[in-house]
Design an enzyme around this catalytic site. Structure first.
Site, short mmCIF file in Angstrom:
data_model
loop_
_atom_site.label_atom_id
_atom_site.label_comp_id
_atom_site.label_asym_id
_atom_site.label_seq_id
_atom_site.Cartn_x
_atom_site.Cartn_y
_atom_site.Cartn_z
N GLY A 116 0.79 -1.21 0.00
CA GLY A 116 0.00 0.00 0.00
C GLY A 116 0.83 1.27 0.00
O GLY A 116 0.35 2.33 -0.38
N ASP A 127 7.33 -4.36 12.78
CA ASP A 127 6.69 -5.11 11.68
C ASP A 127 7.58 -6.27 11.25
O ASP A 127 7.83 -6.47 10.06
CB ASP A 127 6.40 -4.19 10.50
#
Length: 494
Positions: free
Chosen positions: A33, A146
């Site tokens: 994204g 992450d």
């Protein structure tokens, strides 16, 4: 290919203008994204393959996302570590399209796991390399947030790189997340991190140079535990649930044990994974390195990847040899560490053969199980021909007489080791490291202070125990050609 059929054409065209020395491949980039990653060749350096990561075109004019991309460039520039992906080139803040150029990785852990789950040895190797990268970043105040298979890349000969610091948080700048934004990736990111909002701007500040705290490291510890679970299981944690149910299961800590799905794996892996992914951050390992050491100890390898011997079994074998005796003497804690000697008149060749005979990783069976070396069982003999297993963790009010593993605690019994749970009121000593075949910078030194200092460090250690062979009966001389320190056990008083 024109722009009507290639949605990446505008970014590709602008990169060609900004980076004329790189030729971008025609195949579609991998895309998320926030960014797109193109394969390219360095025309000035013998067509070396590289990866060009560019900000997604529609975000290029967004100040917040530009600042985040620039922060990632800054962090990758500052974090110089063998297991952290490095930059070859990057855009300037004033460029209209932000990009960075990295070495091309032949594979990543996500694609590798899509093909097959890792065997035990490979899983341990990946976790140990990623843990080194994360501890390095944490010691400099940077939390990744992450950690997942897609961000673990493979270079030559299995070398691992941790990449993508796009949502990382560091002490040198503000938290760049915005209200309502999820951090990380569900199933890999700890619940308290995934749903966390941006930092309170009115909260008290913290020193910029201070390493990350245990609480700040806990999120990455959870994620590394989730990566380990995926490597061993071949599926993501909570993969059988939809996103909503997976979130609930994460918050409740309802994790299916790995060995329930793959019973050929050692049962001792389950408590390691469970502690790493504990729902309470305070109950997890205090660092990613501590998780990696616990994993390595469970399967019987050192931080350097060499095999640990089965300590008790080798001792018993040597004791039964006529005229030969090996003893392990524990040093006595004192204001100044008191280094006791071990009298071990035993042939070095025989000991080396014993170590090799009990190397940790034996033949694999059915693609999943590995031969696993254990420390020792709680006083029970191992049946001949049976695969050794690591001792179960000591919990609650249990007490076991055996050598401690990394991360375990013992009482102050001077005669032997009584292993107890670290939260037990009887816990007096915490064993935080076991170093096999340690380096000894001064082998002629009778009590090997230098070797213990290097192995244990000068800040945490209260004392240590060590196991070594000495060819002289009085222990005052040391022959580097034949004598050897087999391991050092480091501990501190609680």
């Amino acid at each position: 290919m024109d722009e009507t059929s290639d949605p990446f054409a505008p970014v590709r065209r602008r990169l060609g203008e900004l980076l004329p020395e790189y030729r971008l491949a025609a195949d579609p980039p991998s895309t998320t994204g926030l960014s797109q990653v193109f394969r390219a060749e360095d025309l000035r350096l013998h067509h070396r393959r590289v990866a060009v990561k560019a900000m997604a075109g529609y975000l290029s004019m967004h100040p917040g996302y530009r600042q985040r991309f620039l922060r990632e460039i800054q962090l990758m520039t500052e974090l110089e570590h063998p297991n952290i992906m490095y930059l070859i080139r990057a855009s300037a803040a004033e460029d209209d399209l932000l990009y960075l150029v990295m070495p091309w990785a032949e594979d990543d852990l996500r694609r590798r796991l899509a093909r097959e789950r890792l065997d035990l040895a490979a899983a341990v190797d990946v976790v140990m390399q990623v843990a080194r990268a994360l501890d390095y970043a944490h010691d400099r105040g940077v939390v990744h947030r992450d950690v997942k298979p897609a961000n673990i890349l493979f270079g030559a000969e299995g070398h691992v790189y941790l990449s993508d610091f796009g949502v990382a948080k560091d002490r040198m700048g503000p938290d760049l997340t915005v209200a309502g934004e999820s951090i990380g990736t569900r199933r890999y990111t700890a619940p308290e991190v995934y749903s966390a909002g941006p930092a309170d701007p009115n909260a008290p500040g913290v020193p910029a140079e201070r390493p990350a705290t245990d609480a700040e490291r806990a999120g990455d510890v959870y994620s590394l535990g989730a990566v380990l679970y995926h490597c061993l299981n071949g599926q993501r944690p909570f993969d059988h649930l939809d996103d909503s149910a997976a979130e609930l299961a994460q918050r409740e800590g309802d994790l299916t044990p790995v060995t329930m799905l793959h019973p050929q794996l050692p049962a001792a892996l389950d408590p390691v994974v469970a502690k790493a992914m504990h729902v309470d951050p305070a109950q997890r390992y205090r660092s990613c390195g501590e998780l990696a050491r616990a994993l390595a100890q469970t399967v019987g390898v050192t931080d350097a990847g060499s095999a640990l011997p089965i300590l008790r079994d080798i001792q018993e074998r040597l004791r039964t040899e006529p005229g030969e005796r090996t003893e392990l003497v524990r040093s006595v804690p004192a204001a100044r560490p008191h280094w006791l000697h071990l009298l071990v008149p035993v042939l070095s060749l025989l000991l080396a053969a014993g170590v090799l005979a009990w190397s940790a990783f034996g033949p694999e069976d059915d693609g999943g199980g590995s031969g696993v070396a254990a420390e020792e069982t709680s006083g029970e003999e191992v049946e001949e021909g049976a695969e050794p297993t690591a001792p179960p963790p000591v919990t609650g009010d249990e007490q076991v007489e055996r050598r401690p593993l990394v991360g375990e605690c013992t009482t102050d019994d001077d005669e032997t080791w009584v292993v107890v749970a670290c939260d037990s009121p009887d816990a007096a000593e915490y064993y935080y490291r076991i170093v096999v075949n340690p380096e000894d910078p001064n082998p002629s030194q009778p009590d090997h202070d230098d070797a213990s200092w290097l192995a244990c460090g000068d800040s945490r250690a209260t004392d240590f125990e060590y196991y070594w062979s000495d060819s002289t009966p009085d222990g005052e001389q040391w022959d580097p050609a034949t004598d050897v320190i087999y391991y050092i056990m480091c501990y501190q008083e609680l």
